[in-house]
Write a protein that holds these residues in place. Structure first.
Motif, mmCIF file in Angstrom:
data_model
loop_
_atom_site.group_PDB
_atom_site.id
_atom_site.type_symbol
_atom_site.label_atom_id
_atom_site.label_comp_id
_atom_site.label_asym_id
_atom_site.label_seq_id
_atom_site.Cartn_x
_atom_site.Cartn_y
_atom_site.Cartn_z
ATOM 1 N N THR A 144 0.845 -1.027 0.013
ATOM 2 C CA THR A 144 -0.076 -0.051 -0.005
ATOM 3 C C THR A 144 0.919 1.200 -0.037
ATOM 4 O O THR A 144 1.941 1.378 0.733
ATOM 5 N N ASP A 149 -5.005 5.425 2.291
ATOM 6 C CA ASP A 149 -5.988 4.814 3.345
ATOM 7 C C ASP A 149 -6.519 3.488 2.843
ATOM 8 O O ASP A 149 -7.325 2.876 3.477
ATOM 9 N N TRP A 150 -5.984 2.840 1.807
ATOM 10 C CA TRP A 150 -6.573 1.674 1.400
ATOM 11 C C TRP A 150 -6.108 0.550 2.311
ATOM 12 O O TRP A 150 -5.254 0.331 2.963
ATOM 13 N N THR A 151 -7.150 -0.481 2.526
ATOM 14 C CA THR A 151 -7.089 -1.490 3.218
ATOM 15 C C THR A 151 -7.651 -2.889 2.515
ATOM 16 O O THR A 151 -8.661 -2.717 1.702
ATOM 17 N N ARG A 153 -9.054 -6.454 2.030
ATOM 18 C CA ARG A 153 -9.880 -7.320 2.738
ATOM 19 C C ARG A 153 -9.755 -8.989 2.159
ATOM 20 O O ARG A 153 -9.879 -9.048 1.036
ATOM 21 N N GLU A 170 -8.801 -7.719 7.725
ATOM 22 C CA GLU A 170 -8.579 -6.409 7.098
ATOM 23 C C GLU A 170 -7.000 -6.261 7.135
ATOM 24 O O GLU A 170 -6.417 -6.097 8.349
ATOM 25 N N PRO A 172 -3.999 -3.502 6.271
ATOM 26 C CA PRO A 172 -3.519 -2.352 5.367
ATOM 27 C C PRO A 172 -2.205 -2.644 4.539
ATOM 28 O O PRO A 172 -2.183 -2.005 3.350
ATOM 29 N N ARG A 173 -1.465 -3.542 4.912
ATOM 30 C CA ARG A 173 -0.358 -3.709 4.269
ATOM 31 C C ARG A 173 0.392 -5.085 4.746
ATOM 32 O O ARG A 173 0.145 -5.085 6.204
#
Length: 270
Positions: A144, A149-151, A153, A170, A172-173
Motif C-alpha cells: 500500500t 487509506d487503502w485496506t 480485505r 483487514e 493495510p499492508r
C-alpha cells in the motif's frame, strides 16, 4: 468518495495462477514493464526450484548432478534462508528431507515477496496507484502506498466448506500465507518424525509483514499441531487462524490467543 479503478492480471506459474492487482494508477510502459518483470521473476523461480521439472537446479541437486554451490546463485540464498527458518522454528520447519534438499515450503512465499517488492512496489504512488498485490495459490504479498487509506480485505477459506470463508481479515499492508491438508492432503513433512504432519490442523493462516516469514510459520503451525500455540511467542509480530480437522478454530494476535471456537461456532474460555 471515488472508488479507485481495480485492475487484474494473471499468469500461470508454479502449477498455479499468479494474480497481480493494482488499485488505481495509470496504464503505461512502466506499468507494463514492471508487470512483465514480475511474472518473469516467478518463472525464473519455477525453473530453478521446481521439484517437478527434470531440468531444474533443485532436481539436479537431488539427483547428485549439482551442488548448492554450483547452482544458480538464488539457490544458495534460499538455502541460507531455510537454515535461518529451521533455527527460528526450532525444527518445526526444515528444507531437508531424507537427506535431500527440498526448499519447496520456503520458495513460494520467498519468490512472491521478492517479485512484489522488486517490481510492484515501484508503481506505488505513481499515476495515483494506491496499492498493489501479488498472490499465487492464495499466498499473497500486499503493498500500500505511503499515505494511502487503502485496506485489503482477505477472506480465509473454510477448509471444510468449499467456497465459504471462516473469517475475513483487514490488512493495510503485509502478507498472508495459508498451509494445511485441506486441498492437497497430508503433504506437509514433520522434520521431527520424518512422517507427514499429524497435528490435526486442516489449515493454518499467518499474517505478517513478510510473506517469506508468514509462509514459514504457517508451515510450522501445521507441524506443531492444533493444540500447540507455544511457537507464536517466537514468531514475532504475527496474527492468524488455525482450523482443526473437526472444525474448531483458534485465533491469535501477537503472542496472545484471542479466540477459541468450537466446531459449531461457540466460544470456549481460555
Amino acid at each position: 468518495m471515488t472508488v479507485p479503478e481495480r485492475r487484474t492480471w494473471t499468469h500461470e506459474v508454479m502449477g498455479s495462477v499468479a494474480t497481480v492487482r493494482l488499485i488505481g494508477g495509470a496504464d503505461g510502459p512502466e506499468t507494463s514493464e514492471q508487470l512483465a518483470a514480475c511474472f518473469a521473476e516467478l518463472d525464473l523461480a519455477d525453473r530453478v526450484f521446481s521439484p517437478y521439472r527434470e531440468d531444474s537446479d533443485i532436481s539436479r541437486i537431488r539427483r547428485g548432478e549439482m551442488t548448492i554451490a554450483d547452482a544458480h546463485p538464488l539457490v544458495a540464498e534460499v538455502a541460507s534462508g531455510c537454515d535461518d527458518a529451521e533455527l527460528a522454528t526450532r525444527g518445526l520447519f526444515s528444507a531437508w528431507r531424507d537427506g535431500a534438499f527440498d526448499p519447496t515450503g520456503f520458495v513460494k512465499g520467498w519468490a512472491i515477496e521478492r517479485a512484489a517488492r522488486t517490481h510492484l512496489a515501484p508503481l506505488l504512488g505513481r499515476g495515483g496507484c494506491r496499492a498493489a498485490g501479488l498472490s499465487v495459490g492464495g499466498d499473497m504479498q500486499l503493498l500500500t502506498a505511503e499515505g494511502s487509506d487503502w485496506t485489503w480485505r482477505v477472506g480465509i477459506a473454510d477448509p471444510r466448506r468449499p467456497r465459504e470463508v471462516v473469517a475475513t481479515l483487514e490488512v493495510p499492508r503485509g502478507a498472508v500465507a495459508t498451509s494445511g491438508s485441506a486441498e492437497r492432503g497430508a503433504h506437509i513433512h514433520d522434520p521431527r518424525t520424518g512422517r507427514a504432519a499429524a497435528g490435526g490442523v486442516a489449515s493454518a493462516t499467518v499474517v505478517s509483514d513478510s510473506l517469506t516469514h508468514a509462509d514459514v510459520w504457517a508451515t510450522a503451525a501445521v507441524v506443531a499441531g492444533f493444540d500447540d500455540l507455544e511457537w507464536i511467542a517466537r514468531a514475532g509480530t504475527t496474527t492468524g487462524i488455525l482450523v482443526s480437522d473437526d472444525g474448531r478454530v483458534r485465533r491469535w494476535l501477537g503472542t496472545t490467543e484471542i479466540t477459541v471456537a468450537t466446531a459449531d461456532g461457540g466460544l470456549l474460555p481460555h
